[in-house]
Design an enzyme around this catalytic site. Sequence first.
Site, PDB file in Angstrom:
ATOM      1  N   ASP A  15     -11.263 -13.933  16.263  1.00  0.00           N
ATOM      2  CA  ASP A  15     -11.652 -13.429  14.936  1.00  0.00           C
ATOM      3  C   ASP A  15     -13.153 -13.162  14.865  1.00  0.00           C
ATOM      4  OD1 ASP A  15      -9.071 -13.550  13.844  1.00  0.00           O
ATOM      5  OD2 ASP A  15      -9.293 -15.687  13.408  1.00  0.00           O
ATOM      6  N   ASP A  67      -5.152 -10.558   5.753  1.00  0.00           N
ATOM      7  CA  ASP A  67      -4.957  -9.826   7.010  1.00  0.00           C
ATOM      8  C   ASP A  67      -4.090 -10.582   8.015  1.00  0.00           C
ATOM      9  OD1 ASP A  67      -5.160  -8.397   9.362  1.00  0.00           O
ATOM     10  OD2 ASP A  67      -7.290  -7.983   9.144  1.00  0.00           O
ATOM     11  N   HIS A  80      -3.874  -8.248  11.852  1.00  0.00           N
ATOM     12  CA  HIS A  80      -4.650  -8.366  13.087  1.00  0.00           C
ATOM     13  C   HIS A  80      -4.021  -9.348  14.075  1.00  0.00           C
ATOM     14  CE1 HIS A  80      -5.913 -12.245  11.489  1.00  0.00           C
ATOM     15  NE2 HIS A  80      -6.482 -12.513  12.631  1.00  0.00           N
TER      16      HIS A  80
HETATM   17 FE   FE2 Z   1      -7.182 -14.395  13.114  1.00  0.00          FE
END
Ligand code: FE2
Length: 467
Positions: A387, A223, A226
């Site tokens: 996160d 990912d 993001h």
């Molecule tokens: Fe991150």
Amino acid sequence: MDHRDEINSILTGASGWTRAEILGLVDEGRGTLDPRIYTDERLYQLELERIFGRAWIFVAHEAQIQKPGDFFATYIGEDPVLVVRQKDASIRVFLNQCRHRGMKLCRADAGNARSFTCSYHGWAYNTAGDLVSVPFESDAYFNEIDKKQWGPVQTARVEVYKGLIFATWDHNAPSLDAYLGEAKFYMDAFLDRMDGGTEVIGGVTKWVIGCNWKFAAEQFCSDMYHAPVSHISPTIAALPDGIPAEFAKWPDKGIQFRATAGGHGTGFFSGPEKFIPVEEREDRLLLGLIGPQAGKYYARESREACRGRLGDVRADRINGAHMTIFPSLSFLPGVQTLRAWHPRGPNEIEVWALTVVDKNAPPEVKEEYRLGVMRTFSVGGMLEQDDGENWVMIQKGLRGFKSRQAHFNSGMGKGHAKADDPDWPGVIGNVYGEEAARGFYAHWGKMIATDDWASLYPAEVKTKAAE
Ligand SMILES: [Fe+2]
Ligand code: FES
């Protein structure tokens, strides 16, 4: 009953899930994920048995146990283990559990020992894990206990890849080399840039957050999508003095790698021009995140050493990378944080993070890394909190009923990845994509649903890994 039926009945009997149901939780064809994979207690027990109980799991860096008797206490899944350097320099990994009543046989986090004596009734084990003494052996046991039978449970195998120690409980697992396969090509750009390899600086930072382990592992696997959104504050709004405003614009292209088999993945931006302006020879991403010494070091000495060892492609075209080795080892090459996501039930993890640097980097660069990693990716780190907050809020939402009924979308970039790139091994897509996430979850389902390592790592993948 044939082999397949037997596994089916184990799954159905112990967990209530059938093989077909488990494979259906992750639908690669439609690009969907069933949210119950993050919450179901019965699936979690299957993960402990069939993933953490069989896969190669990272347990320590060699630098943490250099001398005979050095040990490091960690976990494989929820099983506590001791990683111990032996007199002959080999490494043993065994359950940190006394065979009398199950007390932890070593309560320290790390150190050097000649033996491990259980603090409950005093059974004592040597550093190889042999039971060597029990209190009152003649009066309490009438000298009838066969001490050879009562050492702690040993892992089946222990192997090292470029400083990282892995262990597996499964005698039938493929070699670590085959398990890592194509991922080694990308790992080397983190672990093998320079003569001398890597070392660990500082200790282990440990913290608990309320999310399923797969949210963390998948993000580091796949990912990059993001980053320009979740990390807008530390990387864009709070740019350090002297970083030009155009830096705030993220690149739109890069590389994502999905292992052909094995569930590993990485992603990175692939042009040097944004991160390392040729005229300045500073890595701007690292200059902003870690500091000026690291920014220069990474763009100059480290990059040129990497070019000599690994070639131009990896020296110039891996920037801002994230990576996960299935199931639960992740790192950020360049930022130099490495972590294990230890599961603690379906709803919680312990994050154990290390800072790993080139052993031959100058001391001032190492010090800047020590501080810089604490500031960015650590328990109170600016980016780490971005996160963690996402993962915890998702997990809280999944306590509902309706929130677990509708599938999630994991279809980004589906059908647009290719397996024949001349420069990059594996299946390659754009950095903003979920090819590696689909590989991670597909492998997760297959590992739970099949006992057959040969079908998880087909012959052609083994051949590629051996090249
Ligand atoms: Fe991150
Ligand atoms: S539990 Fe270890 S000696 Fe009794």
